[in-house]
Scaffold this motif. Sequence first.
Motif, PDB file in Angstrom:
ATOM      1  N   TRP A 177       1.159   7.442  -6.484  1.00 22.00           N
ATOM      2  CA  TRP A 177      -0.215   7.778  -6.880  1.00 22.00           C
ATOM      3  C   TRP A 177      -0.253   8.777  -8.044  1.00 22.00           C
ATOM      4  N   CYS A 192       0.798   4.248  -2.730  1.00 22.67           N
ATOM      5  CA  CYS A 192       0.496   5.637  -2.355  1.00 22.67           C
ATOM      6  C   CYS A 192       1.628   6.589  -2.770  1.00 22.67           C
ATOM      7  N   GLN A 193       2.857   6.133  -2.620  1.00 19.07           N
ATOM      8  CA  GLN A 193       3.998   6.967  -3.035  1.00 19.07           C
ATOM      9  C   GLN A 193       3.933   7.325  -4.517  1.00 19.07           C
ATOM     10  N   HIS A 230      -6.200  12.281  -0.763  1.00 16.51           N
ATOM     11  CA  HIS A 230      -5.476  11.543  -1.795  1.00 16.51           C
ATOM     12  C   HIS A 230      -4.407  10.641  -1.185  1.00 16.51           C
ATOM     13  N   PRO A 231      -4.211   9.468  -1.744  1.00 18.95           N
ATOM     14  CA  PRO A 231      -3.067   8.656  -1.333  1.00 18.95           C
ATOM     15  C   PRO A 231      -1.768   9.416  -1.559  1.00 18.95           C
ATOM     16  N   SER A 232      -0.818   9.236  -0.681  1.00 17.85           N
ATOM     17  CA  SER A 232       0.515   9.829  -0.813  1.00 17.85           C
ATOM     18  C   SER A 232       1.411   9.135   0.196  1.00 17.85           C
ATOM     19  N   TRP A 288       0.830  -1.209   0.000  1.00 17.39           N
ATOM     20  CA  TRP A 288       0.000   0.000   0.000  1.00 17.39           C
ATOM     21  C   TRP A 288       0.865   1.260   0.000  1.00 17.39           C
ATOM     22  N   ARG A 289       1.953   1.226   0.762  1.00 17.10           N
ATOM     23  CA  ARG A 289       2.864   2.383   0.778  1.00 17.10           C
ATOM     24  C   ARG A 289       3.452   2.641  -0.612  1.00 17.10           C
ATOM     25  N   THR A 349       0.110   9.917   3.633  1.00 14.46           N
ATOM     26  CA  THR A 349      -1.198   9.442   4.098  1.00 14.46           C
ATOM     27  C   THR A 349      -1.313   7.922   4.025  1.00 14.46           C
ATOM     28  N   ALA A 350      -0.283   7.254   3.523  1.00 10.31           N
ATOM     29  CA  ALA A 350      -0.400   5.818   3.277  1.00 10.31           C
ATOM     30  C   ALA A 350      -0.809   5.039   4.523  1.00 10.31           C
TER      31      ALA A 350
END
Lengths: 500, 500, 500
Positions: B134, B131-132, B159-161, B127-128, B164-165
Amino acid sequence: MDHVTVSARRNEPDGSAHQRGSPGSAVNTARKPLQPHPDRLLPGEPTERAIARRLYESVRDLPLISPHGHVDPALLAHNTPFEDPASLLVTPDHYVTRLLHAHGVPLHELGLVDQDGSETAPPREVWRRFCQHWHLFLGTASRQWLEAELHDLLGVTVHPSADTADELFDELVAKLAQPGMRPRQLYDSFGIEVLATTDDPADDLRHHRALQQDPDWTGRVIPTFRPDHYLDATAAGWPDALDRLAAASGVDTGTYAGLIRALENRREFFREHGATATDHSATTPRMEFLSEPEASRLFDSVRAGTASTAEAETLSRALLGEMARMSSEDGMVLTLHTGSRRNHHFETFARYGPDTGHDIPLQAEFTRALHPMLERFGTNPRFRTVVCTLDETVFSRELAPLAGFYPSVYLGAPWWFLDAPRAMRRFRDAVTETAGFHRTAGFIDDTRGFCSIPARHDTARRVDAAHLASLVAEHVLDEDDAANVLRDLNERQPRTAFRL
Amino acid sequence: MDHVTVSARRNEPDGSAHQRGSPGSAVNTARKPLQPHPDRLLPGEPTERAIARRLYESVRDLPLISPHGHVDPALLAHNTPFEDPASLLVTPDHYVTRLLHAHGVPLHELGLVDQDGSETAPPREVWRRFCQHWHLFLGTASRQWLEAELHDLLGVTVHPSADTADELFDELVAKLAQPGMRPRQLYDSFGIEVLATTDDPADDLRHHRALQQDPDWTGRVIPTFRPDHYLDATAAGWPDALDRLAAASGVDTGTYAGLIRALENRREFFREHGATATDHSATTPRMEFLSEPEASRLFDSVRAGTASTAEAETLSRALLGEMARMSSEDGMVLTLHTGSRRNHHFETFARYGPDTGHDIPLQAEFTRALHPMLERFGTNPRFRTVVCTLDETVFSRELAPLAGFYPSVYLGAPWWFLDAPRAMRRFRDAVTETAGFHRTAGFIDDTRGFCSIPARHDTARRVDAAHLASLVAEHVLDEDDAANVLRDLNERQPRTAFRL
Amino acid sequence: MDHVTVSARRNEPDGSAHQRGSPGSAVNTARKPLQPHPDRLLPGEPTERAIARRLYESVRDLPLISPHGHVDPALLAHNTPFEDPASLLVTPDHYVTRLLHAHGVPLHELGLVDQDGSETAPPREVWRRFCQHWHLFLGTASRQWLEAELHDLLGVTVHPSADTADELFDELVAKLAQPGMRPRQLYDSFGIEVLATTDDPADDLRHHRALQQDPDWTGRVIPTFRPDHYLDATAAGWPDALDRLAAASGVDTGTYAGLIRALENRREFFREHGATATDHSATTPRMEFLSEPEASRLFDSVRAGTASTAEAETLSRALLGEMARMSSEDGMVLTLHTGSRRNHHFETFARYGPDTGHDIPLQAEFTRALHPMLERFGTNPRFRTVVCTLDETVFSRELAPLAGFYPSVYLGAPWWFLDAPRAMRRFRDAVTETAGFHRTAGFIDDTRGFCSIPARHDTARRVDAAHLASLVAEHVLDEDDAANVLRDLNERQPRTAFRL
């Protein structure tokens, strides 16, 4: 009556009916007024629309130049009245019959004669079928033309539907009986400047001659030399075709040299009757340029029935090459309409004959295929060719680059399935940035439907106006230049490309 | 963290870092709110947008018909909860993993199991990574679907980032544990009317049967017969596949006739479980129709290991032809998903298996390829085929002309790489003028991601509304007709095309 | 003078003149002001235009990165002044000469030297020809660049025409003599950050060295390794090329191993002079990876003159494969510019040489062709390739899917005939939904015309701004993201793709 149910029932092997989902669907608009919008096909965006409208107005009433099409010259020679809307608009239009066929309507229910013996439907029945399925044409090019013909030419103010079919039929039969609706009167009221037909080399061109000799006739109807049957040495009917050509030309076609002389003879005959162009619909535009002994050997071998299919194909390509060679000498414009797999469904061909809606396009290639021709004649000032395609991928990749270098090559208009508003826009977008506007041939209606000629040209004028308006709005060119270009596309380009 | 640096560093052989150019770049919007706009994918121009919005509203809440896709039926049979966002949205979605891979992220860091022994990253790590990166999805179809799923389904508002992951991961794990987020509850809340899965002919369809026999289950999940493994006589695993088929059908597959009987047997079994269609992903749609002795001879030769590759290919095409023949008899719709070069990168295939993002499209050809099939069954009312392609050049050139003549041919929706807003618009622009709307199959989500079904259908509804709005704005059709067409595209067309 | 008459007369075999139709036509705008609109190429629709304008402004003045082109490095090394507008804008630009040729102007009237002895027109005559035909460029990409160069760089405020040709010629000769108009001064005022030239492997790179050693020179001009002549074993001049390479490298090229060493040697020499990339223009991108003995055998056979054409082609593909292998080791970016049928018209080639406007695109195929290369090096972090095409059908079908999986593959910018506003939009529309923005290489001007560099980059910036604005207006992404993407397209993408 439920519009979807009709086709669904017909197609369902289990015969199950579908229930209606939508109470507001087309079926309830049986008496919906038919009023083509004055701004149809112009851009939706207000700024572009205003520009497009001015551009369109500036060419809307220009004379119509029809440098290639399939109208029967007898229609004008005899000035025969049209009888009913089905015979005028449905049965002879394979754009219309094919889509109805796709929705399950057998072709004999649309007026085509079935060799297998199914009874051909009478015009009123054909018209009913068409009206019932009117909604299936939504979004198609045919719908645009038909709406314009029905409304602008025939004065119809209600949409076709199951409910309006009979009254429209009666109304149109009466309308078509009016004196002003006869072909010569329409020719004048359409504002046609020149109309080219498509004719067999063995044709005696009596209708063209009759028109040209008629003191009451002021129009210009010219033939086009279409020798497909005489060039396709792979066809079973080729020997018979050569005999017909011999009879027409008075030249023995029993040798290669004789066939070539006979073809030259008929080209000259066509030119004497006003022809400026030839037309060719081989599967591919590939040509071969053989030595005379080599070609003669192949010819003799094919005639003797001892040649392979590959040899017959080579001979066919050599004969197409001879057409290019003759064009470079006599100046007739070589029009190429290649790339279709004709008569895709054999059973339909056997029952209903050719041109019944199942000629399907093939992938096209021109860069290599035209090389032998252009190597020889590409910069010859007497030689000119107009290249059409059913494969839009070659617009930007091959045709615009070729027409942007060779002075003899003109880009033919979007043809057949591509002769539709958005396809025309894609054509302009694809070729203009490489070849500009002045290497294109202008609009070619290529129609069998005489009464559709104004609607088709009007569509092209609207679409070109819309395209130019988008360029004006993006400041690629200014509105004066756009107006000049649009006028050139409607006057000079077809005249130049087809030497009219 | 700097978004470009991530990928640049990974890709630079010299490891040099790039400095940031843009202070206002995506990297600084780590907590940017995620709020998909209600008018997304509708036209930007105000007049068209207003029309499109009305059209979209009229179909927004219609039930979802999913006639072809790859959801696992066990998901609904067991009603297994989803566990975390990586396993739901990243690892199983090859649209997502392929683009991350293109930016240098190894597939095992995205949760794929590597046969070479690299450690598979746990979901939070996956997931990280996602998100990185995105921002790399900006402009892609995946981004549209993911934004809709995150916001509309999962309630995400940021937003994913990289920043925020972790909080998103925790938030989503909790969200997915809610009772309303289990597959059967989602099936209902999505408003799915019918969902077709894709299944192996040897499958016992236990999950489909369990659902159909479950008194608490009111949905409709039907199998699709996908016999690729049994038809590809060139594959090393073909003999084993025949053995599996024999075991499933109880029919000896040691002869050609036996194989045919076994396939017929399994088709009947699938139909008994609700199947209405078969699906085929051969490299090309070409078929052969051999005599029984000829086919038997080839079959025996391939089984004996004495056949050439060409002979095995001929047999494979003959077996595909048998599928068409069976469809013409049992009425199952033949769905064609041909034209992909599967497993383009062998090393990735060896390490991670099939369907890992490197199936790459090939140039397509249908006019000649489908001829033998359509010659035989094209006008047979029991036969129906839905043709999909990855090569958009065939839309206007081949598929619309074919579907505009043959009553059995429906145009499949834009597929895979073409299942994206602008590609869908190009599809409609390319086919409508020739074939209208009613020869198309409606939208096919073709997804492995159960939770993406609503987002994908919503995208299609928006895009079709936008397309129709442009036609309304250009007065090609009126808004009532457009609304009827849009409803048909969402209801009647998929039902008719797939005989649902 | 009548604009249509000019070309019509020239092309008419019968010499007949066409009368003018349009009194308001381009011919009457002889002194029409030339004022490129500040919003040119931005969307016509007001909302989108406002967004596009802001986006464009944000990148308008960024430095220019030119990672691939054909500027002569001697121009900057010697800082030679430009002499006249014909030698600057017409004669060396095959986009311009080809379209004039298509309208019947012989190439020697445009300043090209004719081996057949036609007198080459002096610059003032060439300029007149160009000005007379200015309207024929309406709608072309060349017109955009030329208007920008004439107005923004050269201060011209009136459109070229027959009436303004002479005064413009004099005005421009004077303008070009100004000190600020010399190449090095222009390099600075253009804001060029890096300029890559295209160079023969046997070149001694003296001009690059001179610039790099010049204390007064602060620019960055780097060579690109273009070994076509040494890889094409089918060419008559191949043995001579190998001799030149041996002389340049000091390595005997009489064996396959020697040729490979010589190429490696020259690549190293180029890298020492700043090169980061190689460039290849084979007809197809197909490669072969042969064993050393196999390659040696082919090499010996071709050198001995005993090889078949097929064997020479195999060797050529193997040599291209060696380039990929070397790139995977030395990190030079493999730029592919394949797919053109060079020198289509032999007579023109014989008279005027290569690059004279008749290289015509061919249908492209990459999925299978690049497979051997990508199988080997596709995920190798030292390997990088930038793939360009003249066939836009491969954008969505093959190139976006490949670049969306392989970390080594970057999508080259629209090239040549596709390097035009609407073609660029089609490129972005075709690839973005699959590959996003960050798998594309940014803009590549690929120009021979040094002075056209700013105009070409400006066009690309406008078109990308317009594309992004349409996505913002449709709420696919927001304006902040769009601005970041646009900056990346102009900075990071070319730097990353070409390892600058």
